[in-house]
Design a protein around this motif. Structure first.
Motif, PDB file in Angstrom:
ATOM      1  N   GLY A   1      48.607  38.520  72.629  1.00 51.13           N
ATOM      2  CA  GLY A   1      47.714  39.659  73.082  1.00 51.13           C
ATOM      3  C   GLY A   1      47.147  39.890  71.298  1.00 51.13           C
ATOM      4  O   GLY A   1      46.062  40.002  71.176  1.00 51.13           O
ATOM      5  N   LEU A   2      48.656  40.114  70.624  1.00 52.00           N
ATOM      6  CA  LEU A   2      47.694  40.116  69.144  1.00 52.00           C
ATOM      7  C   LEU A   2      46.374  39.240  69.030  1.00 52.00           C
ATOM      8  O   LEU A   2      46.133  38.886  68.007  1.00 52.00           O
ATOM      9  N   GLN A   3      47.363  37.356  69.025  1.00 51.15           N
ATOM     10  CA  GLN A   3      46.364  35.952  68.942  1.00 51.15           C
ATOM     11  C   GLN A   3      45.606  36.310  69.920  1.00 51.15           C
ATOM     12  O   GLN A   3      44.522  35.681  69.340  1.00 51.15           O
ATOM     13  N   LEU A   4      45.116  36.391  70.838  1.00 48.89           N
ATOM     14  CA  LEU A   4      44.328  37.144  71.391  1.00 48.89           C
ATOM     15  C   LEU A   4      42.827  37.184  70.973  1.00 48.89           C
ATOM     16  O   LEU A   4      41.602  37.264  71.198  1.00 48.89           O
ATOM     17  N   THR A   5      42.956  38.417  70.558  1.00 42.80           N
ATOM     18  CA  THR A   5      42.161  39.889  70.192  1.00 42.80           C
ATOM     19  C   THR A   5      41.429  38.599  68.095  1.00 42.80           C
ATOM     20  O   THR A   5      40.678  38.640  68.142  1.00 42.80           O
ATOM     21  N   LYS A   6      43.095  37.640  68.036  1.00 41.47           N
ATOM     22  CA  LYS A   6      42.052  37.352  66.540  1.00 41.47           C
ATOM     23  C   LYS A   6      41.563  36.434  67.168  1.00 41.47           C
ATOM     24  O   LYS A   6      41.074  34.661  66.253  1.00 41.47           O
TER      25      LYS A   6
END
Length: 225
Positions: free
Chosen positions: A87-92
């Motif tokens: 999820g954190l990678q997705l935001t970036k």
């Protein structure tokens, strides 16, 4: 988890049973909602739609252990930490490419299965105190049946929220990331690196047997208890 490949080809990912389950569940839930809103004689069809949901969910649970590679829970249900990192990678916009369900999509599958089962399952014991009662309402007290009916309505609100999140995710991937998720759930193929392993689908006869078992179990619960 693999990085987005440079060279791709379309490979079979979703077998016919996954695709039929997906669209049949969506149609059954939609029809259950519509028929429930109509009331009256449509309530009998509303219950049939609920039985279909239960049979479909039971089949998908079995297919999640015995079905094709990308249909199995072991392939797409990741740990909460792994999912959070995704999820954190997705935001970036640094998220990895997954041929099957990504980690968030995997947990969404479980949530939709759970809510669908709870929604249809409570309907078996529901009672509108006027015209219609579920086939298992006689197994609980009248007051408990009325309480379960409230749960039935509340769970549906949760199911609608989950469906909305699912559709939002699909639209985001379809429009902003260019992943043709809707099309892949129609023809079963998705882009994958040419060096990605190909996995044969589970035998067709196995899917038929599990589908028959699921239908027989739900029929038995509805008619024999």
């Amino acid at each position: 988890m693999t990085q987005q490949p440079v060279t791709q080809e379309h490979k079979p990912v979703w077998d016919i049973f996954v695709r039929l389950f997906h669209w049949s569940l969506a149609a059954s839930i939609l029809f259950a909602w519509w028929s429930g809103e109509q009331g009256g004689n449509w309530m009998e069809w509303h219950m049939y739609a609920g039985y279909s949901v239960l049979a479909l969910v039971l089949f998908r649970l079995m297919w999640g252990f015995a079905g094709s590679h990308y249909a199995r829970f072991s392939e797409f249900v990741r740990s909460p930490i792994h999912t959070l990192k995704y999820g954190l990678q997705l935001t970036k916009r640094q998220d990895a490419h997954y041929i099957g369900h990504n980690p968030l999509g995997g947990w969404m599958v479980l949530m939709l299965l759970l809510l669908s089962a709870a929604q249809a399952g409570t309907g078996l014991f529901a009672n509108d105190e006027i015209f219609t009662e579920g086939p298992l309402a006689h197994l609980v007290s009248s007051s408990m049946s009325v309480e379960i009916t409230r749960w039935h309505k509340t769970i549906f609100d949760g199911l609608l929220i989950a469906i909305g999140l699912h559709l939002a995710g699909v639209i985001a991937h379809q429009v902003f990331k260019g992943e043709k998720l809707v099309q892949s759930m129609l023809h079963g193929r998705k882009p994958a690196g040419i060096h990605e392993d190909s996995h044969a689908f589970a035998p067709f006869w196995l899917g038929l047997i599990l589908a028959a078992i699921a239908a027989a179990v739900i029929w038995g619960i509805v008619n024999l208890l």
